[in-house]
Design a protein around this motif. Structure first.
Motif, PDB file in Angstrom:
ATOM      1  N   SER A   3       0.828  -1.205   0.000  1.00 59.29           N
ATOM      2  CA  SER A   3       0.000   0.000   0.000  1.00 59.29           C
ATOM      3  C   SER A   3       0.865   1.257   0.000  1.00 59.29           C
ATOM      4  O   SER A   3       2.003   1.249   0.470  1.00 59.29           O
ATOM      5  N   VAL A   4       0.322   2.334  -0.537  1.00 61.44           N
ATOM      6  CA  VAL A   4       0.992   3.640  -0.565  1.00 61.44           C
ATOM      7  C   VAL A   4       0.092   4.635   0.146  1.00 61.44           C
ATOM      8  O   VAL A   4      -1.046   4.863  -0.272  1.00 61.44           O
ATOM      9  N   LEU A   5       0.573   5.213   1.240  1.00 62.76           N
ATOM     10  CA  LEU A   5      -0.190   6.200   2.014  1.00 62.76           C
ATOM     11  C   LEU A   5       0.414   7.574   1.758  1.00 62.76           C
ATOM     12  O   LEU A   5       1.572   7.828   2.104  1.00 62.76           O
ATOM     13  N   THR A   6      -0.367   8.477   1.154  1.00 63.77           N
ATOM     14  CA  THR A   6       0.160   9.805   0.798  1.00 63.77           C
ATOM     15  C   THR A   6      -0.276  10.902   1.749  1.00 63.77           C
ATOM     16  O   THR A   6       0.419  11.890   1.912  1.00 63.77           O
ATOM     17  N   LEU A  60     -10.985   9.556  10.648  1.00 61.43           N
ATOM     18  CA  LEU A  60      -9.705   9.755   9.969  1.00 61.43           C
ATOM     19  C   LEU A  60      -9.816   9.280   8.526  1.00 61.43           C
ATOM     20  O   LEU A  60     -10.218   8.143   8.270  1.00 61.43           O
ATOM     21  N   SER A  61      -9.471  10.163   7.598  1.00 59.81           N
ATOM     22  CA  SER A  61      -9.497   9.816   6.175  1.00 59.81           C
ATOM     23  C   SER A  61      -8.067   9.605   5.689  1.00 59.81           C
ATOM     24  O   SER A  61      -7.200  10.472   5.881  1.00 59.81           O
ATOM     25  N   LEU A  62      -7.812   8.458   5.062  1.00 60.31           N
ATOM     26  CA  LEU A  62      -6.477   8.112   4.576  1.00 60.31           C
ATOM     27  C   LEU A  62      -6.520   8.010   3.056  1.00 60.31           C
ATOM     28  O   LEU A  62      -7.349   7.286   2.500  1.00 60.31           O
ATOM     29  N   ILE A  63      -5.624   8.751   2.396  1.00 62.22           N
ATOM     30  CA  ILE A  63      -5.579   8.812   0.934  1.00 62.22           C
ATOM     31  C   ILE A  63      -4.297   8.161   0.432  1.00 62.22           C
ATOM     32  O   ILE A  63      -3.223   8.353   1.022  1.00 62.22           O
ATOM     33  N   GLY A  64      -4.404   7.398  -0.638  1.00 55.37           N
ATOM     34  CA  GLY A  64      -3.218   6.765  -1.214  1.00 55.37           C
ATOM     35  C   GLY A  64      -3.599   5.850  -2.356  1.00 55.37           C
ATOM     36  O   GLY A  64      -4.475   6.184  -3.162  1.00 55.37           O
ATOM     37  N   THR A 100       0.055   3.972   9.734  1.00 56.26           N
ATOM     38  CA  THR A 100       0.478   3.179   8.572  1.00 56.26           C
ATOM     39  C   THR A 100      -0.676   2.296   8.116  1.00 56.26           C
ATOM     40  O   THR A 100      -1.597   2.011   8.887  1.00 56.26           O
ATOM     41  N   ILE A 101      -0.583   1.857   6.877  1.00 49.94           N
ATOM     42  CA  ILE A 101      -1.552   0.901   6.338  1.00 49.94           C
ATOM     43  C   ILE A 101      -0.823  -0.397   6.049  1.00 49.94           C
ATOM     44  O   ILE A 101       0.211  -0.403   5.372  1.00 49.94           O
ATOM     45  N   PHE A 102      -1.370  -1.470   6.579  1.00 47.36           N
ATOM     46  CA  PHE A 102      -0.762  -2.795   6.375  1.00 47.36           C
ATOM     47  C   PHE A 102      -1.649  -3.630   5.458  1.00 47.36           C
ATOM     48  O   PHE A 102      -2.838  -3.810   5.719  1.00 47.36           O
ATOM     49  N   ASN A 103      -1.057  -4.106   4.367  1.00 43.14           N
ATOM     50  CA  ASN A 103      -1.740  -5.045   3.480  1.00 43.14           C
ATOM     51  C   ASN A 103      -1.265  -6.458   3.802  1.00 43.14           C
ATOM     52  O   ASN A 103      -0.058  -6.731   3.735  1.00 43.14           O
ATOM     53  N   GLY A 118       1.708 -14.238  -0.684  1.00 46.09           N
ATOM     54  CA  GLY A 118       2.635 -13.255  -0.131  1.00 46.09           C
ATOM     55  C   GLY A 118       2.358 -11.845  -0.593  1.00 46.09           C
ATOM     56  O   GLY A 118       1.257 -11.478  -0.976  1.00 46.09           O
ATOM     57  N   GLY A 119       3.425 -11.038  -0.608  1.00 43.88           N
ATOM     58  CA  GLY A 119       3.296  -9.627  -0.948  1.00 43.88           C
ATOM     59  C   GLY A 119       2.794  -8.832   0.239  1.00 43.88           C
ATOM     60  O   GLY A 119       2.911  -9.235   1.392  1.00 43.88           O
ATOM     61  N   GLY A 120       2.204  -7.687  -0.043  1.00 43.44           N
ATOM     62  CA  GLY A 120       1.685  -6.841   1.017  1.00 43.44           C
ATOM     63  C   GLY A 120       2.785  -6.170   1.811  1.00 43.44           C
ATOM     64  O   GLY A 120       3.885  -5.940   1.326  1.00 43.44           O
ATOM     65  N   GLY A 121       2.493  -5.837   3.069  1.00 48.40           N
ATOM     66  CA  GLY A 121       3.445  -5.146   3.927  1.00 48.40           C
ATOM     67  C   GLY A 121       2.908  -3.797   4.368  1.00 48.40           C
ATOM     68  O   GLY A 121       1.781  -3.408   4.035  1.00 48.40           O
ATOM     69  N   SER A 122       3.716  -3.070   5.145  1.00 50.06           N
ATOM     70  CA  SER A 122       3.302  -1.781   5.693  1.00 50.06           C
ATOM     71  C   SER A 122       3.725  -0.631   4.803  1.00 50.06           C
ATOM     72  O   SER A 122       4.831  -0.630   4.242  1.00 50.06           O
ATOM     73  N   SER A 123       2.871   0.368   4.704  1.00 51.08           N
ATOM     74  CA  SER A 123       3.177   1.572   3.942  1.00 51.08           C
ATOM     75  C   SER A 123       4.171   2.440   4.706  1.00 51.08           C
ATOM     76  O   SER A 123       4.447   2.220   5.890  1.00 51.08           O
ATOM     77  N   ALA A 124       4.702   3.453   4.028  1.00 54.11           N
ATOM     78  CA  ALA A 124       5.451   4.483   4.734  1.00 54.11           C
ATOM     79  C   ALA A 124       4.480   5.222   5.659  1.00 54.11           C
ATOM     80  O   ALA A 124       3.292   5.339   5.352  1.00 54.11           O
TER      81      ALA A 124
END
Length: 507
Positions: free
Chosen positions: A138-141, A159-163, A217-220, A237-243
């Motif tokens: 994921s990408v958190l902007t 809370l609104s999260l955009i990315g 952060t957003i974790f996929n 697999g794949g996924g992981g935590s955003s910046a």
């Protein structure tokens, strides 16, 4: 009609062959054909675009033996020795992309010619797992809001999260998660609707009670294993935590989020170029994490064996696994992706780290096996320890990782104020060094050699410092200075195992 009865008879045999209990939850009649010991690959991702080869090991495979995939006969090949005899312990088959278009579990058997009552020519069945494609990172902007006054909230704050690359919560177990981290504690926030580009979450009042800051952060999660999987069920697999994005909790109004540090780090990171291994599998890059620039290594699994799971690891890391406590930049990577050199002002990446910017090299153990333990070594040092009074930046690594060229900067000798700061565009007094780490060399003593021919202060118009570029074999080093580039080379042709110190020799 005769052909129809024949086809039904073959199908019946296949059904009987998987009709008694085995390790895969199927049941089958004792096989009277070959025995399968293993298959390769045993796990593959769905959505392949080209045919791939399935290798079946076991025996005894004889003339006429074929591989079947869920009862469908594949184009099969029996390898032979130099005399033209069938080896008998291996058979390969070409698998078309249509068979792995969707996740699932398929049954692999071999069918050998068989005659006589009670002989079916079938092997034991073996399962092959078709995993879903890996989930994206994921990408958190941005987050809105990103501030609050301590104790002011009387109900949960929306809370609104955009990315981008967010995972829908149509399946809650596979959806993106929103994590709130304050100090050592991480809380999973309750989420509402999730689209590919936006998530609505709720911050509990208790998390906003005291002044301070938190990271969001957003974790996929990784893609799950297919339905019906009972062995090698690690998923795609794949996924992981955003910046992360920072949420500031002020003691009193007005509340304004500090942006200078993160903005500066982001601006520096935006100017950096990632480093790629020779085969393109590994990518080293700089990204902002917790308002500091850090160096990461991404294993894309490009060209890797089936079952490889893409992942991202932190390179600018302390021995205890925590992130570097100051800025890290400018990664350079060895050809195989195992060694990554970088510049860092951190004091925790090694024990008793020198103050100011230094060059470090991380052995990530990529491709080195489980016995290898990741470690970090200081590169910008001489026989007396660190290069005292310098800031070392912009490393360049040879193909094997043995040699590292870098730029060392000391305070300018000029009396002009603009030149006295190592943070100015001119950056003062510059020297280029090469460190021989002795990696892979026997009876070798690590040493640092200065290769720049003469020191100098230059003018402010030179712009930002430019580092050296070391060739893969470490035979040549290019150095930029002022308006010209000098290429140094060795007097004799040698390979990367031996480095000859360059002394007053130019092409």
């Amino acid at each position: 009609m005769k052909r129809s009865w024949t086809a039904l008879a073959v199908a019946a045999v296949a059904v009987l062959a998987v009709a008694s209990c085995n390790d895969y939850g199927n049941t089958f009649q004792n096989n009277t054909g070959a025995t399968i010991l293993s298959i390769s690959p045993s796990v593959i991702s769905a959505g392949q675009t080209n045919d791939f080869t399935l290798t079946v090991n076991g025996g005894i495979f004889v003339k006429g033996t074929v591989v079947q995939w869920d009862g469908k006969t594949l184009e099969s090949t029996l390898p032979m020795d130099s005399a033209g005899n069938i080896l008998g312990n291996i058979i390969t088959a070409k698998v078309p992309p249509a068979l792995v278009a969707k996740p699932g579990v398929a049954t692999i058997i071999t069918l050998s010619p068989a005659t006589g009552a009670g002989r079916n020519g079938l092997s034991n069945p073996v399962a092959i797992v078709i995993n879903p494609s890996p989930n994206p990172l994921s990408v958190l902007t941005s987050i809105t809001p990103n501030t609050a006054v301590a104790g002011a909230a009387t109900m949960p704050v929306s809370l609104s999260l955009i990315g981008s690359s967010f995972l829908s919560n149509s399946d809650p177990a596979a959806a993106s998660q929103v994590n709130w981290t304050a100090g050592p504690t991480t809380t999973k926030l309750t989420v509402g609707t999730i689209s590919a580009n936006q998530i609505q979450a709720s911050i509990p009042v208790a998390l906003l009670a005291a002044a301070g800051s938190a990271t969001v952060t957003i974790f996929n999660p990784g893609s799950p294993p297919p339905a019906g999987c009972t062995t090698i069920c690690s998923g795609g697999g794949g996924g992981g935590s955003s910046a992360p994005q920072t949420f500031t909790i002020c003691a009193a109004a007005p509340c304004v989020a500090p942006a200078a540090a993160s903005a500066t780090a982001a601006a520096l990171v935006a100017e950096e170029t990632p480093a790629v291994s020779l085969d393109g599998r590994y990518v080293a890059y700089t990204a902002v994490q917790n308002e500091r620039a850090q160096v990461f290594l991404r294993d894309t699994c490009e060209g890797a064996a089936a079952g490889c799971q893409p992942r991202t690891t932190l390179v600018s890391v302390a021995a205890d696994g925590s992130a570097a406590n100051e800025e890290s930049h400018a990664p350079s990577i060895s050809s195989d992706g195992r060694y990554v050199a970088f510049s860092s002002a951190a004091t925790n990446v090694i024990e008793n780290a020198p103050a100011s910017l230094q060059i470090y090299m991380r052995d990530t153990c990529s491709g080195a096996g489980d016995s290898c333990k990741p470690s970090t070594q200081l590169i910008s040092l001489d026989s007396n320890g660190a290069l005292v009074g310098t800031q070392s930046i912009l490393p360049s690594v040879s193909s094997s990782g043995r040699f590292v060229a870098f730029l060392a900067i000391t305070s300018s000798h000029s009396s002009t104020p603009a030149k006295n700061s190592v943070n100015s565009s001119n950056s003062g007094y510059r020297q280029v060094f090469i460190r021989d780490t002795c990696l892979g060399a026997a009876n070798c003593t690590p040493k640092t050699t200065r290769i720049s021919l003469q020191p100098g202060d230059g003018t402010g118009s030179e712009g930002k410092p430019v580092g050296p570029a070391l060739s893969g074999s470490a035979n040549h080093v290019a150095i930029s200075g002022g308006t010209a580039v000098t290429l140094f080379k060795r007097s004799v042709a040698v390979d990367d195992r031996v480095f000859l110190a360059i002394a007053n020799q130019q092409p």
